[in-house]
Design a protein around this motif. Sequence first.
Motif, PDB file in Angstrom:
ATOM      1  N   GLU A  96      -0.020  -8.731  21.786  1.00 57.43           N
ATOM      2  CA  GLU A  96       1.348  -9.233  21.992  1.00 57.43           C
ATOM      3  C   GLU A  96       2.374  -8.119  22.145  1.00 57.43           C
ATOM      4  OE1 GLU A  96       2.168 -11.740  18.630  1.00 57.43           O
ATOM      5  OE2 GLU A  96       0.814 -13.301  19.303  1.00 57.43           O
ATOM      6  N   GLY A  97       2.066  -7.091  22.879  1.00 57.41           N
ATOM      7  CA  GLY A  97       3.033  -6.022  23.092  1.00 57.41           C
ATOM      8  C   GLY A  97       2.698  -4.759  22.334  1.00 57.41           C
ATOM      9  N   LYS A  98       3.694  -3.900  22.215  1.00 57.51           N
ATOM     10  CA  LYS A  98       3.511  -2.580  21.610  1.00 57.51           C
ATOM     11  C   LYS A  98       3.798  -2.617  20.103  1.00 57.51           C
ATOM     12  CE  LYS A  98       5.406  -0.564  25.831  1.00 57.51           C
ATOM     13  NZ  LYS A  98       6.548   0.217  26.351  1.00 57.51           N
ATOM     14  N   PRO A  99       3.149  -1.726  19.352  1.00 61.55           N
ATOM     15  CA  PRO A  99       3.323  -1.726  17.895  1.00 61.55           C
ATOM     16  C   PRO A  99       4.529  -0.914  17.424  1.00 61.55           C
ATOM     17  CG  PRO A  99       1.743  -0.054  18.481  1.00 61.55           C
ATOM     18  CD  PRO A  99       2.126  -0.769  19.772  1.00 61.55           C
ATOM     19  N   TRP A 100       4.927  -1.153  16.177  1.00 58.99           N
ATOM     20  CA  TRP A 100       5.857  -0.304  15.451  1.00 58.99           C
ATOM     21  C   TRP A 100       5.012   0.710  14.674  1.00 58.99           C
ATOM     22  CZ3 TRP A 100      11.189  -0.283  15.134  1.00 58.99           C
ATOM     23  CH2 TRP A 100      11.844  -1.327  15.795  1.00 58.99           C
ATOM     24  N   SER A 101       5.543   1.919  14.487  1.00 55.99           N
ATOM     25  CA  SER A 101       4.829   2.954  13.751  1.00 55.99           C
ATOM     26  C   SER A 101       5.824   3.811  12.978  1.00 55.99           C
ATOM     27  CB  SER A 101       4.049   3.855  14.720  1.00 55.99           C
ATOM     28  OG  SER A 101       3.165   3.099  15.513  1.00 55.99           O
ATOM     29  N   VAL A 102       5.292   4.585  12.027  1.00 58.19           N
ATOM     30  CA  VAL A 102       6.092   5.521  11.253  1.00 58.19           C
ATOM     31  C   VAL A 102       5.342   6.847  11.189  1.00 58.19           C
ATOM     32  CG1 VAL A 102       7.121   6.057   9.004  1.00 58.19           C
ATOM     33  CG2 VAL A 102       7.078   3.687   9.825  1.00 58.19           C
ATOM     34  N   TYR A 103       6.020   7.933  11.547  1.00 62.59           N
ATOM     35  CA  TYR A 103       5.456   9.270  11.382  1.00 62.59           C
ATOM     36  C   TYR A 103       5.869   9.794  10.012  1.00 62.59           C
ATOM     37  CZ  TYR A 103       4.587  14.217  11.617  1.00 62.59           C
ATOM     38  OH  TYR A 103       4.142  15.487  11.320  1.00 62.59           O
ATOM     39  N   VAL A 104       4.882  10.286   9.229  1.00 61.47           N
ATOM     40  CA  VAL A 104       5.138  10.812   7.896  1.00 61.47           C
ATOM     41  C   VAL A 104       4.553  12.226   7.825  1.00 61.47           C
ATOM     42  CG1 VAL A 104       4.806  10.455   5.424  1.00 61.47           C
ATOM     43  CG2 VAL A 104       4.920   8.470   6.951  1.00 61.47           C
ATOM     44  N   PRO A 105       5.405  13.242   7.643  1.00 57.64           N
ATOM     45  CA  PRO A 105       4.888  14.611   7.562  1.00 57.64           C
ATOM     46  C   PRO A 105       4.078  14.846   6.289  1.00 57.64           C
ATOM     47  CG  PRO A 105       7.238  14.578   7.109  1.00 57.64           C
ATOM     48  CD  PRO A 105       6.858  13.186   7.502  1.00 57.64           C
ATOM     49  N   GLN A 106       3.302  15.898   6.293  1.00 58.31           N
ATOM     50  CA  GLN A 106       2.439  16.198   5.147  1.00 58.31           C
ATOM     51  C   GLN A 106       3.231  16.316   3.853  1.00 58.31           C
ATOM     52  OE1 GLN A 106       1.147  20.168   6.629  1.00 58.31           O
ATOM     53  NE2 GLN A 106       1.521  20.820   4.526  1.00 58.31           N
ATOM     54  N   VAL A 123       0.859  -1.159   0.000  1.00 57.07           N
ATOM     55  CA  VAL A 123       0.000   0.000   0.000  1.00 57.07           C
ATOM     56  C   VAL A 123       0.913   1.231   0.000  1.00 57.07           C
ATOM     57  CG1 VAL A 123      -0.255   0.093   2.522  1.00 57.07           C
ATOM     58  CG2 VAL A 123      -2.013   1.030   1.091  1.00 57.07           C
ATOM     59  N   SER A 124       0.456   2.274  -0.642  1.00 57.05           N
ATOM     60  CA  SER A 124       1.259   3.493  -0.671  1.00 57.05           C
ATOM     61  C   SER A 124       0.336   4.694  -0.711  1.00 57.05           C
ATOM     62  CB  SER A 124       2.192   3.496  -1.878  1.00 57.05           C
ATOM     63  OG  SER A 124       1.440   3.498  -3.062  1.00 57.05           O
ATOM     64  N   GLY A 125       0.902   5.858  -0.450  1.00 59.78           N
ATOM     65  CA  GLY A 125       0.081   7.046  -0.487  1.00 59.78           C
ATOM     66  C   GLY A 125       0.892   8.319  -0.349  1.00 59.78           C
ATOM     67  N   LYS A 126       0.198   9.397  -0.521  1.00 59.78           N
ATOM     68  CA  LYS A 126       0.702  10.739  -0.271  1.00 59.78           C
ATOM     69  C   LYS A 126      -0.528  11.540   0.115  1.00 59.78           C
ATOM     70  CE  LYS A 126       3.362  14.506  -2.248  1.00 59.78           C
ATOM     71  NZ  LYS A 126       4.199  14.887  -3.405  1.00 59.78           N
ATOM     72  N   MET A 127      -0.545  12.030   1.330  1.00 61.27           N
ATOM     73  CA  MET A 127      -1.759  12.624   1.865  1.00 61.27           C
ATOM     74  C   MET A 127      -1.884  14.129   1.598  1.00 61.27           C
ATOM     75  SD  MET A 127      -3.291   9.972   3.035  1.00 61.27           S
ATOM     76  CE  MET A 127      -4.566  10.489   4.137  1.00 61.27           C
ATOM     77  N   GLY A 128      -1.028  14.704   0.771  1.00 61.63           N
ATOM     78  CA  GLY A 128      -1.144  16.123   0.438  1.00 61.63           C
ATOM     79  C   GLY A 128      -0.947  17.012   1.646  1.00 61.63           C
ATOM     80  N   ASP A 129      -2.036  17.594   2.144  1.00 60.01           N
ATOM     81  CA  ASP A 129      -1.938  18.531   3.257  1.00 60.01           C
ATOM     82  C   ASP A 129      -2.152  17.864   4.613  1.00 60.01           C
ATOM     83  OD1 ASP A 129      -4.633  17.980   3.057  1.00 60.01           O
ATOM     84  OD2 ASP A 129      -5.268  20.074   3.209  1.00 60.01           O
ATOM     85  N   ARG A 130      -2.067  16.524   4.671  1.00 60.55           N
ATOM     86  CA  ARG A 130      -2.279  15.801   5.931  1.00 60.55           C
ATOM     87  C   ARG A 130      -1.011  15.055   6.336  1.00 60.55           C
ATOM     88  NH1 ARG A 130      -7.453  16.038   7.289  1.00 60.55           N
ATOM     89  NH2 ARG A 130      -7.463  14.239   8.648  1.00 60.55           N
ATOM     90  N   GLU A 131      -0.737  15.066   7.632  1.00 64.35           N
ATOM     91  CA  GLU A 131       0.345  14.242   8.155  1.00 64.35           C
ATOM     92  C   GLU A 131      -0.226  12.870   8.479  1.00 64.35           C
ATOM     93  OE1 GLU A 131       1.842  15.862  11.869  1.00 64.35           O
ATOM     94  OE2 GLU A 131      -0.167  16.311  12.536  1.00 64.35           O
ATOM     95  N   VAL A 132       0.642  11.851   8.538  1.00 65.90           N
ATOM     96  CA  VAL A 132       0.185  10.472   8.686  1.00 65.90           C
ATOM     97  C   VAL A 132       1.025   9.744   9.729  1.00 65.90           C
ATOM     98  CG1 VAL A 132      -0.029   8.258   7.459  1.00 65.90           C
ATOM     99  CG2 VAL A 132      -0.542  10.380   6.271  1.00 65.90           C
ATOM    100  N   CYS A 133       0.386   8.841  10.469  1.00 72.26           N
ATOM    101  CA  CYS A 133       1.096   7.889  11.306  1.00 72.26           C
ATOM    102  C   CYS A 133       0.638   6.504  10.865  1.00 72.26           C
ATOM    103  CB  CYS A 133       0.790   8.105  12.785  1.00 72.26           C
ATOM    104  SG  CYS A 133       1.767   7.045  13.885  1.00 72.26           S
ATOM    105  N   LEU A 134       1.591   5.686  10.425  1.00 74.79           N
ATOM    106  CA  LEU A 134       1.320   4.325   9.987  1.00 74.79           C
ATOM    107  C   LEU A 134       1.581   3.406  11.172  1.00 74.79           C
ATOM    108  CD1 LEU A 134       3.366   4.562   6.684  1.00 74.79           C
ATOM    109  CD2 LEU A 134       0.901   4.898   6.944  1.00 74.79           C
ATOM    110  N   VAL A 135       0.570   2.705  11.646  1.00 75.31           N
ATOM    111  CA  VAL A 135       0.696   1.833  12.813  1.00 75.31           C
ATOM    112  C   VAL A 135       0.581   0.383  12.350  1.00 75.31           C
ATOM    113  CG1 VAL A 135      -0.223   1.229  15.080  1.00 75.31           C
ATOM    114  CG2 VAL A 135      -0.333   3.616  14.288  1.00 75.31           C
ATOM    115  N   PHE A 136       1.609  -0.407  12.627  1.00 81.27           N
ATOM    116  CA  PHE A 136       1.619  -1.829  12.293  1.00 81.27           C
ATOM    117  C   PHE A 136       0.839  -2.569  13.376  1.00 81.27           C
ATOM    118  CE2 PHE A 136       4.828  -0.014   9.761  1.00 81.27           C
ATOM    119  CZ  PHE A 136       5.089  -0.874   8.710  1.00 81.27           C
ATOM    120  N   VAL A 137      -0.462  -2.726  13.159  1.00 77.66           N
ATOM    121  CA  VAL A 137      -1.337  -3.362  14.145  1.00 77.66           C
ATOM    122  C   VAL A 137      -0.948  -4.827  14.314  1.00 77.66           C
ATOM    123  CG1 VAL A 137      -3.726  -3.915  14.752  1.00 77.66           C
ATOM    124  CG2 VAL A 137      -3.190  -1.734  13.620  1.00 77.66           C
ATOM    125  N   THR A 138      -0.808  -5.538  13.197  1.00 80.95           N
ATOM    126  CA  THR A 138      -0.319  -6.919  13.215  1.00 80.95           C
ATOM    127  C   THR A 138       0.529  -7.152  11.973  1.00 80.95           C
ATOM    128  OG1 THR A 138      -2.251  -7.809  12.043  1.00 80.95           O
ATOM    129  CG2 THR A 138      -2.346  -7.813  14.446  1.00 80.95           C
TER     130      THR A 138
END
Length: 122
Positions: free
Chosen positions: A39-49, A1-16
Amino acid sequence: VSGKMGDREVCLVFVTGKGKASAGGKELGLLGERMSPFEGKPWSVYVPQGTDWSVTADTELELAVCSAPGLSGGLPVRVIGPDDLGQEVRGKGTNTRYVTNILPEGKPADSLLVVEVITPGG
């Protein structure tokens, strides 16, 4: 999956599951390790707008894409690992909730706040 949110910032959370992530032209590596949200805490990625991002599944993967309006803060892409996350317990008895602060107030982001809440059965 991929994207570019334009004027929105994004946090991608690896739920499983696990996946290879990239954002802003940087390869971020293989992220995720839990196969259940219990099973513990997730990994995530912060992506600026305005930043391109992509995640390619390495296993079966559930990815939460959280977004909010960006404010042109010029923040960098960053990986948020499980060891970077705080946890707290809220409520008691049948109202107990376990809150994992993924992108809490006070961490670098324009307007995005992200938490994961686990509510035990009962």
